[in-house]
Write an enzyme that holds these catalytic residues in place. Structure first.
Site, PDB file in Angstrom:
ATOM      1  N   GLU A  80       0.850  -1.205   0.039  1.00 10.13           N
ATOM      2  CA  GLU A  80       0.289  -0.105  -0.486  1.00 10.13           C
ATOM      3  C   GLU A  80       0.880   1.238   0.138  1.00 10.13           C
ATOM      4  OE1 GLU A  80      -3.905  -0.628   1.733  1.00 10.13           O
ATOM      5  OE2 GLU A  80      -2.922  -1.095   3.478  1.00 10.13           O
ATOM      6  N   HIS A  99      -0.525   5.366   7.862  1.00 11.10           N
ATOM      7  CA  HIS A  99      -1.796   4.778   7.775  1.00 11.10           C
ATOM      8  C   HIS A  99      -2.213   3.687   8.572  1.00 11.10           C
ATOM      9  CE1 HIS A  99      -4.134   2.391   5.602  1.00 11.10           C
ATOM     10  NE2 HIS A  99      -3.697   1.314   5.209  1.00 11.10           N
ATOM     11  N   HIS A 101      -4.279   0.964  10.754  1.00 12.34           N
ATOM     12  CA  HIS A 101      -6.380   0.197  10.521  1.00 12.34           C
ATOM     13  C   HIS A 101      -6.619   0.508  12.298  1.00 12.34           C
ATOM     14  CE1 HIS A 101      -3.888  -2.371   7.806  1.00 12.34           C
ATOM     15  NE2 HIS A 101      -4.200  -1.503   6.984  1.00 12.34           N
ATOM     16  N   HIS A 169     -11.101  -0.277   6.444  1.00 11.67           N
ATOM     17  CA  HIS A 169     -10.154  -0.588   6.720  1.00 11.67           C
ATOM     18  C   HIS A 169      -9.553   0.085   6.961  1.00 11.67           C
ATOM     19  CE1 HIS A 169      -6.375  -0.397   4.268  1.00 11.67           C
ATOM     20  NE2 HIS A 169      -6.278  -0.555   4.639  1.00 11.67           N
TER      21      HIS A 169
HETATM   22 MN    MN Z   1      -3.730  -0.877   5.330  1.00 10.89          MN
END
Ligand code: MN
Length: 238
Positions: A80, A99, A101, A169
């Site tokens: 990603e 980033h 979760h 996500h």
């Molecule tokens: Mn991710």
């Protein structure tokens, strides 16, 4: 592409940030943090594909804004990485991207309930935290951002905000410094937890947009205090 010359100080700071995000409950075995290359603004630094808590400076790789590794030497990049390159391309003011979760945020990406600031520490959420839905752009996927087009669409949804949610996500948090991005990732998660608690008790009085802006301006100046503590816990000087 030419061999990557990675600034040792930036790589060391990024390794510490990885460990902070693990210690503070933002990332687990997954999630990542990047910084824009201080010497080449069209490149960014990001660890190879590995658990953030285990990252050391030698694991830091350099990428162009299309997510192409400059000098991979056989190292596997995160699937990603496009999240990072697309945000740096769209936002010249952004120097760091997280980033994750982080779990408390997930409910706000899958229900009509908006993530909103419940206390002064999270004024950076402002008055509208956008939610990006990969299904709107790519239909049926494994939910991961795996190419530049998806990264660009996420960056469009982020717009000029400091946090965006990703349906089913996770989220992204950005900043003009690594510290700012990390602080926002940590407190977005805490805010989400507190907001869910508050919503069980009754109607919630959120920070007004004016309060949120003023609180952000103040916290942006003093967050170094928290960062020094987190860095100490993470075994680094910063
Ligand atoms: Mn991710």
């Amino acid at each position: 592409m030419a061999k990557a010359a990675i600034d040792a100080k930036q790589a060391a700071e990024l390794a510490v940030a990885n460990r902070i995000l693990y210690n503070e409950g933002v990332v687990d075995g997954f999630g990542h943090v990047s910084v824009r290359d201080a010497r080449k603004p069209d490149r960014f630094l990001l660890a190879r594909s590995m658990a953030p808590a285990l990252v050391s400076p030698k694991d830091i790789m350099q990428f162009d804004l299309a997510g192409v590794p400059v000098d991979p030497r056989g190292r596997q990049p995160y699937l990603e990485r496009f999240i990072h390159g697309s945000i740096y391309k769209a936002r010249p003011d952004v120097m760091a991207v997280v980033h994750s979760h982080s779990p408390s945020i997930i409910p706000f990406g899958v229900t009509p309930q908006k993530l909103r600031p419940v206390f002064h520490m999270s004024g950076f959420l402002g008055d509208d935290v956008p939610v990006w839905d990969i299904h709107d752009f790519s239909g049926e996927t494994d939910m991961l951002v795996v190419n530049v087009a998806q990264g660009d669409d996420l960056a469009r949804t982020l717009g000029n905000n400091l946090v965006a949610l990703m349906r089913g996500h996770g989220s992204v948090a950005v900043g003009a410094t690594l510290r700012h991005a990390v602080y926002r990732a940590v407190y977005a998660e805490i805010n989400a937890r507190l907001q869910s608690e508050a919503l069980k008790l009754g109607p919630v009085k959120y920070l007004t947009p004016g309060e949120a802006r003023r609180a952000r301006e103040t916290q942006d100046k003093v967050l170094g205090r928290a960062y020094e503590l987190w860095a100490r816990k993470a075994g680094g000087k910063r």
